[in-house]
Design a protein around this motif. Structure first.
Motif, short mmCIF file in Angstrom:
data_model
loop_
_atom_site.label_atom_id
_atom_site.label_comp_id
_atom_site.label_asym_id
_atom_site.label_seq_id
_atom_site.Cartn_x
_atom_site.Cartn_y
_atom_site.Cartn_z
N ALA A 486 43.78 40.40 71.76
CA ALA A 486 44.22 39.28 72.05
C ALA A 486 44.50 39.51 73.75
O ALA A 486 44.33 40.64 74.20
N VAL A 487 43.78 38.51 74.38
CA VAL A 487 43.97 38.37 75.79
C VAL A 487 45.23 38.67 76.58
O VAL A 487 46.08 38.24 75.70
N GLN A 488 45.26 39.58 77.29
CA GLN A 488 46.76 39.93 78.00
C GLN A 488 47.71 38.69 78.17
O GLN A 488 46.83 37.60 79.01
N GLY A 489 48.73 38.73 77.77
CA GLY A 489 49.71 37.36 77.88
C GLY A 489 49.55 36.55 76.67
O GLY A 489 50.00 35.64 76.77
N ARG A 490 48.54 36.65 75.77
CA ARG A 490 48.29 35.51 74.76
C ARG A 490 48.52 36.46 73.56
O ARG A 490 47.95 36.22 72.49
N ASP A 491 49.26 37.69 73.27
CA ASP A 491 49.66 38.32 72.45
C ASP A 491 50.35 37.46 71.12
O ASP A 491 51.12 36.46 71.63
N HIS A 492 50.27 37.98 70.08
CA HIS A 492 51.03 37.41 68.92
C HIS A 492 52.31 37.96 68.74
O HIS A 492 52.49 39.15 69.03
N PRO A 493 53.15 37.30 68.25
CA PRO A 493 54.42 37.75 68.00
C PRO A 493 54.49 38.78 66.56
O PRO A 493 53.40 38.89 66.00
N PHE A 494 55.40 39.65 66.63
CA PHE A 494 55.29 40.97 65.90
C PHE A 494 55.71 40.49 64.27
O PHE A 494 55.46 41.41 63.31
N HIS A 495 56.42 39.55 64.15
CA HIS A 495 57.21 39.08 62.83
C HIS A 495 56.53 38.32 62.07
O HIS A 495 55.91 37.07 62.76
N SER A 496 56.36 38.18 60.68
CA SER A 496 55.97 36.95 60.17
C SER A 496 57.02 36.44 59.19
O SER A 496 58.01 37.03 59.00
N SER A 497 57.03 35.29 58.87
CA SER A 497 58.03 34.73 57.65
C SER A 497 57.93 35.59 56.17
O SER A 497 58.65 35.35 55.47
N LEU A 498 56.93 36.34 56.19
CA LEU A 498 56.92 36.94 54.82
C LEU A 498 57.84 38.49 54.94
O LEU A 498 57.72 39.08 56.13
N GLU A 499 59.06 38.35 54.46
CA GLU A 499 59.97 39.47 54.56
C GLU A 499 59.23 40.75 54.31
O GLU A 499 58.21 41.06 53.33
N GLY A 500 59.52 41.72 55.24
CA GLY A 500 58.80 43.14 55.22
C GLY A 500 57.76 43.24 55.98
O GLY A 500 56.94 44.37 55.78
N LEU A 501 56.86 42.24 56.41
CA LEU A 501 55.62 42.28 57.16
C LEU A 501 55.69 42.27 58.72
O LEU A 501 56.29 41.18 59.07
#
Length: 531
Positions: A486-501
């Motif tokens: 991901a381009v710096q500053g356009r990173d994705h969040p670390f959590h998904s709505s799947l519990e445990g991922l």
């Protein structure tokens, strides 16, 4: 035909990104670099050992049909049918930090890596007695004060981060300028430029959190200076640290990074090199009962009722398949590839609130692997990918005499140079030095880009460069693996709505933190969330 029939030896496909891992790992030196055509396999030297096949991160080395590259690894045979408390996908630095920390908390942890080595872009291979890096420069951007060093201490690893002794140095107009203290960088600038910097720097460092986002740092600089040299100073800093220029990085992200560099005072180097840290992480994981399984790919992440339920694995050597239960999966393979492992099951992101520059508390939104995209009236910088080139050299004389890092302000391509043997002489054979130059790729003509980089090095070091230095490896990095996901500053969040991922790694770095510092900070946040 790579010197032999393709039916007898592996061959390199056109999809090769030019990272050079096959070249560095080949025990017969059968992988060779051919100018204008990239890496090729010399069939007269190749023994079909398969190391190149399992070292390639983009599957660009085609194996010989019907080849058998060994039996199942002992770790595969020892897999626990009852499953694991945690499965970590990908043995990059984010995956290793996560697996080690979970094992220290008493969780039965399995770390799965599809390549034949751990560390990803944060390790090194011993080549001709030198510690040739796979990506990282043996450097820690924020030195002893950053989250990376903090993570090493929290895991009680026997690894030292040594201060570089200053910020480094600057090269401009044929001269080298030392840059010791954090504010001692103004020597190359004119009186007028120094006056502009005296006004500009306090605005960047002001305590109030900077809120101006949605346009580039380059555009912000235009409001405060007309100096090309000042722009070049910041541009080369960001190219070297983030593989992105000032016109492509978000203004707010850039300013947060500058603040953290200021607080850190000096970068650091890992004693023994980045590969030494990887070795100690793997050792700790084993000592705590964890498993590290290389040459094994995760085929899918199994879900049940909105929750992670396990993983399906395939042994790349034998083709054997196993399904293992686990309620906790941490992925270090990037948002896009993680989404593919979900087999089309969309996992909306949990917005990280202010940390991810999105409205706090939002549940839903884009799937993992997709960018949220700009708003209707918003133009976001940095939407393109990142591409770079690193030139690794062994020199029989030190090229950087006072400092281990040099930022190049008026070269055509090279943005920065690191000489890690200035801090740790054991990273090269006795009496020799390791020199690493980095530049962005501005065109698709990689041969020309490399030639321009070498020309820059000749201009920087003069006649001493061809006399004392030999190039041992040139690594090209194109978007995705093995460069930033991901381009710096356009990173994705670390959590998904799947519990445990959860996600870690260079596709979801913590905002305002560069390179491995961002990975370490995000691992810390993931561990806090799990707790």
């Amino acid at each position: 035909m790579n010197g032999s029939s393709r039916e007898k030896n592996p061959h390199i496909l056109g999809s090769c990104t030019g990272c050079g891992y096959c070249f560095l790992l080949c025990p017969q030196n059968a992988v060779q670099f051919v100018e204008d055509s990239g890496y090729r396999i010399n069939g007269n030297l190749c023994t079909n050992c398969g190391k190149c096949v399992f070292a390639c991160p983009v599957d660009a080395v085609a194996s010989v049909p019907g080849s058998c590259y060994g039996t199942e690894q002992p770790e595969w045979q020892q897999l626990e049918d009852r499953g694991y408390d945690a499965v970590v996908i990908g043995a990059g630095i984010g995956g290793l930090f996560s697996a080690a920390a979970l094992s220290r908390k008493g969780k039965r942890t399995l770390l799965v890596e599809r390549l034949n080595f751990a560390g990803g872009r944060f390790t090194h291979f011993d080549y001709q007695g030198a510690a040739i890096n796979t990506g990282a420069f043996h450097a820690v951007p924020f030195g002893k004060r950053g989250p990376f060093a903090e993570m090493i201490r929290s895991l009680k690893l026997p690894v030292q981060v040594i201060s570089a002794g200053g910020m480094g140095g600057l090269f401009v107009s044929g001269k080298h300028y030392p840059w010791k203290g954090i504010m001692d960088f103004t020597a190359p600038f004119s009186r007028q430029e120094k006056r502009e910097l005296q006004k500009l720097v306090p605005q960047v460092l002001r305590p109030k959190q900077y809120r101006e986002r949605g346009y580039s740092f380059g555009r912000w600089l235009e409001r405060h200076t007309t100096s090309k040299l000042i722009r070049s100073f910041f541009d080369r800093m960001f190219i070297f640290g983030c593989s992105i220029g000032i016109d492509d990085i978000d203004c707010g992200e850039a300013i947060e990074i500058i603040k953290r560099v200021y607080r850190a005072k000096a970068p650091g180097m890992i004693k023994g090199g980045c590969g030494f840290l990887i070795e100690k992480l793997v050792d700790q994981l084993h000592s705590l009962g964890g498993k590290v399984l290389t040459e094994t790919e995760v085929m899918s992440i199994i879900t049940k009722n909105g929750q992670v339920d396990g993983v399906k694995l395939r042994n790349r050597k034998t083709g054997a398949v196993k399904t293992l239960a686990s309620k906790l999966v941490i992925s270090d393979v990037g948002p896009h590839d993680t989404f593919k492992l979900l087999e089309g099951k969309c996992a909306p992101i949990f917005a990280g609130g202010k940390e991810h520059n999105q409205p706090g508390g939002v549940v839903g939104g884009p799937c993992i692997g997709e960018n949220p995209g700009p708003g209707p009236d918003e133009s976001r910088p940095g939407e393109g990918g990142t591409r770079g080139l690193s030139i690794k050299m062994i020199c029989d004389a030190p090229m950087l005499l006072e400092i281990p890092i040099l930022y190049c302000l008026d070269t055509k391509r090279v943005a920065g140079i690191v000489q890690p043997t200035k801090i740790d002489s054991n990273l090269a054979p006795e009496g020799e030095h390791l020199l690493i130059a980095y530049q962005m790729l501005k065109t698709d003509d990689v041969a020309r880009e490399a030639a321009l980089g070498l020309k820059d090095l000749e201009n920087i070091f003069g006649d001493a460069f061809p006399r004392h230095c030999r190039v041992v490896n040139t690594g090209f990095f194109h978007d995705s693996w093995p460069v930033n996901r991901a381009v710096q500053g356009r990173d994705h969040p670390f959590h998904s709505s799947l519990e445990g991922l959860y996600l870690v790694g260079d596709g979801c770095k913590a905002p305002g933190f560069i390179m491995a510092e961002g990975v370490a900070m995000q691992v810390k946040k993931v561990l806090e969330q799990i707790d």
